[in-house]
Each structure stands twice: as C-alpha cells, then as structure tokens.
Write a protein that holds these residues in place. Structure first.
Motif, PDB file in Angstrom:
ATOM      1  N   ALA A   1       3.014  35.509  14.214  1.00  8.06           N
ATOM      2  CA  ALA A   1       2.818  35.226  12.790  1.00  8.06           C
ATOM      3  C   ALA A   1       1.510  34.459  12.586  1.00  8.06           C
ATOM      4  CB  ALA A   1       3.995  34.446  12.240  1.00  8.06           C
ATOM      5  N   ASN A   2       0.687  34.438  13.638  1.00  8.04           N
ATOM      6  CA  ASN A   2      -0.586  33.716  13.574  1.00  8.04           C
ATOM      7  C   ASN A   2      -1.717  34.567  13.028  1.00  8.04           C
ATOM      8  OD1 ASN A   2      -0.212  35.185  16.081  1.00  8.04           O
ATOM      9  ND2 ASN A   2      -2.150  34.344  16.774  1.00  8.04           N
ATOM     10  N   ILE A   3      -1.531  35.852  12.967  1.00  6.86           N
ATOM     11  CA  ILE A   3      -2.650  36.699  12.606  1.00  6.86           C
ATOM     12  C   ILE A   3      -2.176  37.851  11.737  1.00  6.86           C
ATOM     13  CG2 ILE A   3      -2.499  38.053  14.770  1.00  6.86           C
ATOM     14  CD1 ILE A   3      -5.683  37.820  14.690  1.00  6.86           C
ATOM     15  N   GLY A   4      -2.977  38.160  10.726  1.00  2.70           N
ATOM     16  CA  GLY A   4      -2.623  39.234   9.800  1.00  2.70           C
ATOM     17  C   GLY A   4      -2.879  40.577  10.452  1.00  2.70           C
ATOM     18  N   ASN A   5      -1.941  41.023  11.247  1.00  2.80           N
ATOM     19  CA  ASN A   5      -2.113  42.249  12.045  1.00  2.80           C
ATOM     20  C   ASN A   5      -0.900  43.145  11.800  1.00  2.80           C
ATOM     21  OD1 ASN A   5      -3.066  44.062  13.941  1.00  2.80           O
ATOM     22  ND2 ASN A   5      -2.678  42.749  15.719  1.00  2.80           N
ATOM     23  N   PRO A   6      -0.842  43.747  10.595  1.00  2.00           N
ATOM     24  CA  PRO A   6       0.395  44.384  10.141  1.00  2.00           C
ATOM     25  C   PRO A   6       0.966  45.414  11.116  1.00  2.00           C
ATOM     26  CG  PRO A   6      -1.242  44.361   8.378  1.00  2.00           C
ATOM     27  CD  PRO A   6      -1.928  43.864   9.605  1.00  2.00           C
ATOM     28  N   GLN A   7       0.088  46.239  11.700  1.00  2.12           N
ATOM     29  CA  GLN A   7       0.616  47.329  12.519  1.00  2.12           C
ATOM     30  C   GLN A   7       1.074  46.867  13.901  1.00  2.12           C
ATOM     31  OE1 GLN A   7      -1.585  51.005  12.393  1.00  2.12           O
ATOM     32  NE2 GLN A   7      -2.109  50.721  10.245  1.00  2.12           N
ATOM     33  N   GLN A   8       0.753  45.633  14.257  1.00  2.30           N
ATOM     34  CA  GLN A   8       1.325  45.091  15.492  1.00  2.30           C
ATOM     35  C   GLN A   8       2.799  44.784  15.254  1.00  2.30           C
ATOM     36  OE1 GLN A   8       0.383  41.096  16.510  1.00  2.30           O
ATOM     37  NE2 GLN A   8       0.291  41.500  18.711  1.00  2.30           N
ATOM     38  N   LEU A   9       3.157  44.601  14.001  1.00  5.96           N
ATOM     39  CA  LEU A   9       4.519  44.206  13.665  1.00  5.96           C
ATOM     40  C   LEU A   9       5.221  45.400  13.032  1.00  5.96           C
ATOM     41  CD1 LEU A   9       3.358  40.696  12.571  1.00  5.96           C
ATOM     42  CD2 LEU A   9       4.820  41.175  14.510  1.00  5.96           C
ATOM     43  N   ASP A  10       5.565  45.283  11.793  1.00  2.70           N
ATOM     44  CA  ASP A  10       6.448  46.288  11.219  1.00  2.70           C
ATOM     45  C   ASP A  10       5.725  47.461  10.578  1.00  2.70           C
ATOM     46  OD1 ASP A  10       8.965  47.226  10.557  1.00  2.70           O
ATOM     47  OD2 ASP A  10       8.892  46.323   8.567  1.00  2.70           O
ATOM     48  N   GLN A  11       4.534  47.203  10.066  1.00  2.00           N
ATOM     49  CA  GLN A  11       3.930  48.143   9.129  1.00  2.00           C
ATOM     50  C   GLN A  11       3.526  49.468   9.763  1.00  2.00           C
ATOM     51  OE1 GLN A  11       1.600  46.126   6.150  1.00  2.00           O
ATOM     52  NE2 GLN A  11       0.147  47.799   6.069  1.00  2.00           N
ATOM     53  N   LYS A  12       3.980  50.557   9.157  1.00  2.00           N
ATOM     54  CA  LYS A  12       3.603  51.898   9.605  1.00  2.00           C
ATOM     55  C   LYS A  12       2.329  52.322   8.877  1.00  2.00           C
ATOM     56  CE  LYS A  12       7.233  52.853  12.151  1.00  2.00           C
ATOM     57  NZ  LYS A  12       7.251  51.367  12.395  1.00  2.00           N
ATOM     58  N   PRO A  13       1.433  53.010   9.584  1.00  2.00           N
ATOM     59  CA  PRO A  13       0.239  53.488   8.885  1.00  2.00           C
ATOM     60  C   PRO A  13       0.610  54.490   7.790  1.00  2.00           C
ATOM     61  CG  PRO A  13       0.211  54.153  11.229  1.00  2.00           C
ATOM     62  CD  PRO A  13       1.474  53.407  10.997  1.00  2.00           C
ATOM     63  N   ILE A  14      -0.243  54.597   6.802  1.00  2.00           N
ATOM     64  CA  ILE A  14       0.002  55.541   5.710  1.00  2.00           C
ATOM     65  C   ILE A  14      -0.288  56.964   6.201  1.00  2.00           C
ATOM     66  CG2 ILE A  14      -0.972  56.270   3.480  1.00  2.00           C
ATOM     67  CD1 ILE A  14      -0.811  53.331   2.642  1.00  2.00           C
ATOM     68  N   THR A  15       0.668  57.842   5.981  1.00  2.00           N
ATOM     69  CA  THR A  15       0.606  59.200   6.544  1.00  2.00           C
ATOM     70  C   THR A  15      -0.672  59.951   6.167  1.00  2.00           C
ATOM     71  OG1 THR A  15       3.005  59.293   6.536  1.00  2.00           O
ATOM     72  CG2 THR A  15       1.856  61.402   6.637  1.00  2.00           C
ATOM     73  N   PHE A  16      -1.017  59.953   4.897  1.00  2.00           N
ATOM     74  CA  PHE A  16      -2.207  60.694   4.460  1.00  2.00           C
ATOM     75  C   PHE A  16      -3.439  60.279   5.262  1.00  2.00           C
ATOM     76  CE2 PHE A  16      -6.030  60.980   1.769  1.00  2.00           C
ATOM     77  CZ  PHE A  16      -6.023  62.331   1.450  1.00  2.00           C
ATOM     78  N   PHE A  17      -3.636  58.967   5.403  1.00  2.00           N
ATOM     79  CA  PHE A  17      -4.818  58.466   6.119  1.00  2.00           C
ATOM     80  C   PHE A  17      -4.859  59.026   7.539  1.00  2.00           C
ATOM     81  CE2 PHE A  17      -4.680  54.133   3.668  1.00  2.00           C
ATOM     82  CZ  PHE A  17      -5.019  54.802   2.503  1.00  2.00           C
ATOM     83  N   ARG A  18      -3.731  58.909   8.218  1.00  2.00           N
ATOM     84  CA  ARG A  18      -3.728  59.254   9.632  1.00  2.00           C
ATOM     85  C   ARG A  18      -3.751  60.765   9.861  1.00  2.00           C
ATOM     86  NH1 ARG A  18      -2.812  55.719  13.501  1.00  2.00           N
ATOM     87  NH2 ARG A  18      -3.059  53.539  12.894  1.00  2.00           N
ATOM     88  N   GLN A  19      -3.146  61.516   8.960  1.00  2.00           N
ATOM     89  CA  GLN A  19      -3.252  62.972   9.097  1.00  2.00           C
ATOM     90  C   GLN A  19      -4.714  63.400   8.974  1.00  2.00           C
ATOM     91  OE1 GLN A  19      -0.452  64.363   6.104  1.00  2.00           O
ATOM     92  NE2 GLN A  19       1.146  64.706   7.657  1.00  2.00           N
ATOM     93  N   VAL A  20      -5.402  62.827   7.988  1.00  2.00           N
ATOM     94  CA  VAL A  20      -6.823  63.168   7.824  1.00  2.00           C
ATOM     95  C   VAL A  20      -7.597  62.777   9.086  1.00  2.00           C
ATOM     96  CG1 VAL A  20      -8.925  62.646   6.529  1.00  2.00           C
ATOM     97  CG2 VAL A  20      -6.777  63.034   5.304  1.00  2.00           C
ATOM     98  N   LEU A  21      -7.299  61.569   9.620  1.00  2.00           N
ATOM     99  CA  LEU A  21      -8.042  61.126  10.804  1.00  2.00           C
ATOM    100  C   LEU A  21      -7.779  62.039  12.003  1.00  2.00           C
ATOM    101  CD1 LEU A  21      -7.945  57.221  10.751  1.00  2.00           C
ATOM    102  CD2 LEU A  21      -9.664  58.777   9.824  1.00  2.00           C
ATOM    103  N   SER A  22      -6.551  62.533  12.132  1.00  2.00           N
ATOM    104  CA  SER A  22      -6.283  63.433  13.263  1.00  2.00           C
ATOM    105  C   SER A  22      -7.185  64.670  13.171  1.00  2.00           C
ATOM    106  CB  SER A  22      -4.799  63.832  13.294  1.00  2.00           C
ATOM    107  OG  SER A  22      -4.480  64.680  12.207  1.00  2.00           O
TER     108      SER A  22
END
Lengths: 486, 486
Positions: free
Chosen positions: A56-77
């Motif tokens: 909880a020391n660092i704002g690193n959402p995807q290290q914890l619960d947050q899933k990446p947004i599908t649209f973003f990652r599909q485009v990146l693939s």
C-alpha cells in the motif's frame, strides 16, 4: 570503508553529494523490507505473522487488484504483432476483438510506423494531435500539438522541467508539503532549493494562499531565486481536490510573481468529491477576461497513464503541455528531451487511447464503460471502507476521501512511542510504519517521507489492495500497538 | 527577447546554463530540417528534388527496412493481452504461434505480474536472473542478478552512471573522440568535464593507449579529478571493433589509475570483422590471473535492445551490469534509479528475449534464426555497398566496415567549401551535410557532432536504409558538390 576509499574510484564520500542527500521514501528501506518479506513468503517461509504482503506504499494498481482495460490491451496486442491484422476474421469471430480495436491499431501503426522505432523526440505527431483534441474537449479552449511533449510517465516530465529551471543552487521551486517525494528528490539531485509551502490540513489539505505567499516571501528575503510553483491536484499524498477558486488564486499569484506553474494533474480522473478543474482551463478563462494581465503566464501541466482508471504504470507513459513559455526556452526543453531520444512508443499509444477512448455507440464502448466505471466504483468503495476504519481507530484522524489513490491520516501516538522511536533512530511515524509492516505485512509510507508540519504524524496508504481483510489487519495492529505503548 | 526577459519566469539567459551548453547533433538542426522535408513530402509537396527522406542520421532500424523478429513480437502480443492465452488452439492452429511463444509469455507474465505494473526499481527479478545467465554463457564466468539494473535503453543507464560520478564541476570522464554525443551532452548537463581522448583513425579507429594516457595526464595536471573512462565497443560512430589486447590494455590502465570502466557494448552483436570481446570476460580473465591486482576494478557494462538484430528502439529497453563497485555506491545507484520508478516493463521483457532467444530444437528457432541471419546479412551487404561507393568518391576515405550500424568516412573538401561554410557560420562538414540533405533527402550527421581531430572532416551515416538507390544519390551529389567548389 576507509580502505575501499583508496581501492576504488568511487566511494560514498566522493560520489555526487546531491544524490546522497536525496530522499525517496516511497521505495526506501520500508519498501525494501516489504520485498524481502514477499520473497520469503514466495519461498514458503511460514515464520512470518502474515501470509501476504500488501504494497500500500505505492500507487501501482495492476500489482494489486486492477485489471487492465480490455480495449487498450487488445489494441496493444495488435500494434506489437501487426501480422494479426491480416487475420481479421479470427480476431473478430474467435478472439472477441471488435472492429474499433482493429481500426485503432491500424491508425496507431500508421502514426508511429513501428512501435519498435524511435518516434520524434517529443512524441509521434499524430498522438500529440490526439492529445491536443482531448485537451480542447476537456477545457473548451484550443490546444496545439506542438506544445505537447510525450514522456516516460509524469516523473520524466517533472525531471525535464526541473532540469530546465535549475540554473543554480540558488534556484527555488515552491513545493507543497506534504508532497510526492519526486519533487524534493529531483530538486536535491539538481542541487536546487525546495521552497516548502504547507497545505492546510484543517481545510481538507487545500492550498492556503497565505501560506504560499509567506513561504515565497521568506525564500525571496533569503535571496532564493524562486522560479516556479508545483501544485499537485488532486493531491498526492493528501487526495485533496482543489476548488476552481483555489486554482484561480494560485494562477493569480503565479502571474503576479512571474512563476512557472507546474500543475501535476495525474489524478485528474480520480475525483470522488467535487470536480476536477484543470489549470489550463482556468488560466484560459482568466486570459479571456484580462488578456494583458495573464498572457505571459507559463504553465506546464502533466498527465500520466499510470493513474486514473488506466493504471498502466509499467508502460511508462505520460505527457506535459506547455503554455506561455518563451520559444527559446522551449528549444532547450526540446533539446533536453531529445538526448533521451523518445518516450516508450507503446506508452505513447496508451496515452493516445487514454485521452481518446471508445466513444458511445462504438463497438467497444459498452465494455470499456463497464470496466472504467467498475474500477472507479471499486476505488471509491475501498477508500470509504478504509476511511470508515480510520475513523474508528484511536488517535487517528482522517479526511473524507476526495480524490487520487491515497488516504493520509494523522496519527496521534503516545509519548512512549516517541521515546522508543528515538532509540531506534527513527521518526515516530517511521517506527509505526515498520511495526505495522512487521506485524501485518501491510506496507505504507510514513508521513515524514512526504513532509509534514512539526509535531504532526501521518502515514500514506493507497486504497488499491483488493478486499477489506487487510484493513482489518491494520485496525487490529493499531489497537495492540496503542495498548503496548499507552 | 529583451522584452520577454521581464515578462516571464524563464528565458534563455536564466535557465540551466548547462543544458544550454549541451549539444546533441544526432537530433539537431539537420534532423529537424529532414523532418520538415518529410512532412512536406507527406503532404504531396512536389517542389523538392527528391521524393523520399532517408534518415541515415540515427540508428533506428525499424523506421527503415528492418522488420521486428517474429518470436519477440508474438510473445509481446500475449503479455499485452493475456486473455489470448486462454485460446491456445486459435493461437497455435490459426495464428501460427508456436508452443514456445506461449510458454515464454506465460513465464514472463509470472515474472512481472502485469506489464502494466511497476516492476522492482532495478527490474523484475526473474528477468535479471535471465540476463545473468546470458552473461555467464557469453563470458564463461559467473554473473549475479543483483548486479544487474534494467534501464530505458542504454541512454538511461549512461545517465544514471554519469549522474553518480559527477560530484563537482571538476569531475572528469575520459570519452573517446569521435563519440556518440550522449556522453558529451550528459556531461555538459551535469556540469562535469569531458576529457577527450582521440581514437586512432590510421588503425581503424582503435583505442590508442598512448593517447588515453596523454589525455589523462594532461587532465590530472590541470587539476581534473578523472573518475572514469568510457569505451564504446564496437564503436559509435566509427564502427571499430576492439581486439582482446586493446580491451586488456584499457582495463590495465583503468586498474592502475583507479578509473571506473564504462563499457558501452550496445553493438556487441553488430560485428562483421573479428569478434566481440566483452570487458567483463577479459576483466575476469585478468582477475583469474592476478586477483590481488584487479579485484577492485569497477566495471559498468551496458547493453540495449535498440541495436543488434533486435532493433527495438521504441521499446526503450536495456540494462547495465556493475562489477566491483563499493556497496555504498551501489545503494546510491539503487536510490537514483528508484526515483524514476522502473524501466518500461515491455522493454524489460524484450531484454529477456534478446538475451534468451529460442534455442536450437525449439519450435520458433528456425524462423528466429532465419530472421536474425537475414538482418545481419542485410546490414553487412549494405555496409559493404556503401563502403564501395565511398571508395569511389573523390576525396573520401573510409575504413572497411567492422561493426555497429555506421560508417564514418573522412571527407577532404576543397578550400572554397571552407570559405562558403564560414559565411554561413557552419563548420565545413555541417555545410556539406546540409547541402547533401537539401539535394538528396539523405540525412547524415556531420563529424563535428561527434568530435574529430582538428583539420579533419567526416560524416556519420547508418547503413540501415533499404536498397542502394540512395547510395547512388549520395555519389551523384558528391560529384556535383566537388565540381561546384573545386
């Protein structure tokens, strides 16, 4: 150590003293210890009183619960492996990609060529144009792509801007306290002066213009050449979200004293209470009302893909927009960014998608909206749960969550803690944070890492970790800790 | 300008003077003009005497001909969008992915969590271990993951190391001339001294130990505190590939004078003639022979995904390995890199794949090998074609291509050019490079951008652009230019 001094070129006494002086608590000793605990748990160590480390020391959402947004990652693939674009039917019919994903990927590839090629130093021109359009929509005033610089996260943008300003050890920059320690650390490395101004905890950590003026006046009277004022809005670590009047007052002050406004607006979408007011919009409104008075105000506003509902920290993307800068200074900024070649191009693509997400009516919109709103609601829910827990804790005072990803409660600790901390050579809040980590595996950052008024103690915690079980761990620890030292 | 001085906080006379002093020709005025030409051509402008801009000024393979390696990009498509891993049959049977692609993606995701999360400050531990294994295989000596720091390209590693060393304006670093201007630019920004040592053009641009010693001695006699020596091997801009003896001699010298060795080895796979000798291997061999004498030699060796057959500049990936550094100095390096949080995680994944590509017998090996060898052969072929063309050109002398991505021919220009250049306030080689760009659309960098011995003139060109038509454009221009100024 005295022997190595003679054996090697570099030792602690002859390396850059400004780096030695710099402090960066967010990834300091506490964070290092938490990583050691994590490694021990990974190796099956059962001797620790917890079975999971909560960063909880660092704002690193995807290290914890947050899933990446599908649209973003599909485009990146697709931009990573463009031959997939030749299999449109597979993408659409078997992999669930929507036509707007394909369209966006094609457009980005047209704009950047290959994500493996350096872009232009300040970023790919098409992406800068897209950012300019976003700023126009957000603020209702024109924006120009040539004023936009893509960066590797906002940190790299801050580094660029402070580098340009830091002309001598006498150069000063007004920095809010408490603050994200990037500012103090960078100013220390650059051997420039941090001129602290205190935020007003009694008013939800808002800016206090009198405090700013007093800090400025004192610095000037001591001979400091104050060049700029940093504002973090919404605040880090405080979460405070500034009112339009507060923003206006700061601009007014910067115009009067001819200070560069550095508006760190990376949490602009993390607002739970009230509404985000961009410095750019309010500056343009003030310029519209009195062009002569405000026309030369210099504003640099920063944004990032690491925060908000995007949370793509690892991709290192961001941008800053310059308004009102002298063209000769802009040339120097351009040269400086060109030395590090360009911001990561995949990060640039993410910036583009952050500012230009699927729109209502487009095939990916529904899922995007659902994911985005889900992340927002989750953050708000956890922020509230944490806030409610803090309210119940003895000696803890906390403002209602307003924005960003953090809570920054005050902790009132018994005198015995102060003594015990002194024995360990730590500040009392550091002592508390180490004990919290050792007992629960929850890693927060002591308030002293951000700066705080004398005789006040705080800690910063993100509200990104899933569930609320870990909040229970904190409450239980706190109770026992208070009992131990009462 | 005099009026803006009073109107704004920042002007050219009060910003950081060290940035104003810094020069970075690779992306300077010539490069800017070439981008303007490109934009005009893109908009259909027919008034230029060429129909294509060739950016031979920068080693940016994928902007030109080079295709990314399939294995790398297939893996990246999966780490960007992990739900694809749930469709293994589609990947294998319809998209042509091989099982080792899927396996690698799963492993990388396990290692980094999400490519959207910050990694540990010095890089993801699993990736650092993979790099250590590569170094062990390459050198035949152990390597330790804890000595490895992932960086955003090698540039960011150079920036870190120079930052640590630059303790005062009196700190000096030996830099080869000609050199990649990152070194001089970074030292200028850091207000430290560049101590130039000349490479020996008569010996294929090898290191000349006498020249190094003389430069060192002179700097010391002037009171400079020389801390380190930079070696670029294979050379940039020269392409020179050092012999084992040359490497040994430099290490010997560094050991004797207690200088940090900064070995820029980003072109380690771009070697056409002879063989790459890593500083690490040769240092370890020397330590094996005489441990006492060499045990404290400080070596930082840098590598990158931007060069070689990888050519993934836009992904900003690289690493440096530290050997023999004082642990207290290492702590400062760690703190410094932690301020910028972490290197781009996708770039880190690419570093892992660069050092650990598909092995013989694995499903992706054949295609990987074919692509890798094809890129290598293409570079060599174009280098040779360019070299042959230079040999035919009046007044041009060029060494046989040895390595890297560049040729750096000498140009002997008639006195009239020197006069004409003076009138324009340019050096003769800059004058030549501007005329070349204006006439042909080919953008090279003048030798003065890298440093060169007095009364010698050069230019650097990459040999990345496809085909040889553009080489013909250069020869034709050169002939006409020489005729004009004879």
């Amino acid at each position: 150590m005295s022997s190595t001094t003679r054996l090697r070129s570099l030792n602690i006494n002859n390396v850059n003293p400004h780096i030695v002086e710099a402090k960066y608590a967010v990834r300091g000793e506490l964070a290092v210890r938490s990583e050691e605990y994590r490694a021990r748990l990974d190796k099956g160590d059962k001797s620790l009183p917890f079975d999971q480390v909560i960063s909880a020391n660092i704002g690193n959402p995807q290290q914890l619960d947050q899933k990446p947004i599908t649209f973003f990652r599909q485009v990146l693939s697709l931009v990573e492996y463009p031959p997939l674009l030749e299999k449109e039917d597979v993408l659409l019919n078997q992999l669930g990609y929507k036509p707007d994903v394909i369209e966006r990927a094609r457009w980005l590839l047209e704009t950047v060529g290959s994500v493996g090629a350096y872009s232009a130093s300040a970023g790919a021109p098409g992406i800068k144009e897209s950012i300019a359009k976003f700023i126009e929509r957000r603020d209702g005033f024109p924006a120009d792509a040539k004023d936009i610089y893509l960066s590797a996260g906002a940190s790299s943008g801050v580094n660029t801007l402070l580098h340009i300003m830091a002309a001598s050890p006498n150069t000063g920059v007004l920095v809010p306290i408490p603050q994200y320690p990037l500012y103090t650390a960078s100013l220390a490395v650059l051997d420039a002066k941090c001129v602290p101004y205190y935020l007003d905890e009694s008013k939800g950590w808002g800016t206090d213009l009198e405090a700013i003026k007093a800090a400025y006046k004192q610095a000037v009277s001591e001979g400091t050449d104050v060049r700029a004022i940093v504002i973090i809005n919404p605040g880090n670590p405080t979460g405070a979200s500034l009112s339009a009047d507060d923003v206006k007052a700061v601009i007014e002050f910067a115009a009067q004293e001819k200070l560069v406004l550095m508006a760190d607006e990376v949490y602009q979408t993390n607002v739970f209470k009230g509404k985000f007011h961009s410095f750019k919009r309010i500056l343009r409104e003030m310029q519209k009302a009195d062009s002569e008075k405000y026309k030369n105000v210099e504003l640099a506003s920063l944004h990032s893909i690491s925060k908000g509902m995007v949370g793509e920290c690892g991709h290192r993307g961001g941008y800053f927009e310059l308004c009102g800068f002298d063209p000769e200074v802009v040339e120097q900024i351009y040269k400086f960014v060109s030395i590090s070649l360009c911001a990561p191009v995949v990060g640039q693509c993410l910036v583009e998608m952050m500012v230009n997400p699927p729109q209502e009516g487009s095939p990916s919109y529904e899922l995007y909206k659902q994911e985005y709103d889900g992340i927002f609601a989750g953050l708000q829910k956890r922020a509230t749960a944490l806030y409610e827990a803090f309210k119940q804790m003895e000696g803890v005072e906390c403002d209602e969550p307003q924005g960003s990803m953090y809570l920054f409660p005050t902790i009132n600790l018994p005198p015995k803690v102060i003594e015990a901390a002194k024995k360990e050579g730590r500040s009392p809040d550091e002592f508390y944070a180490f004990r919290l980590l050792d007992a629960t595996g929850v890693c927060v950052v002591a308030g002293s890492g951000f700066g705080q008024k004398e005789n006040t103690l705080h800690f910063r915690t993100t509200f990104l970790a899933p569930g609320t079980e870990w909040v229970g761990r904190i409450t239980k620890f706190h109770k026992e800790f208070m009992n131990e030292f009462r």
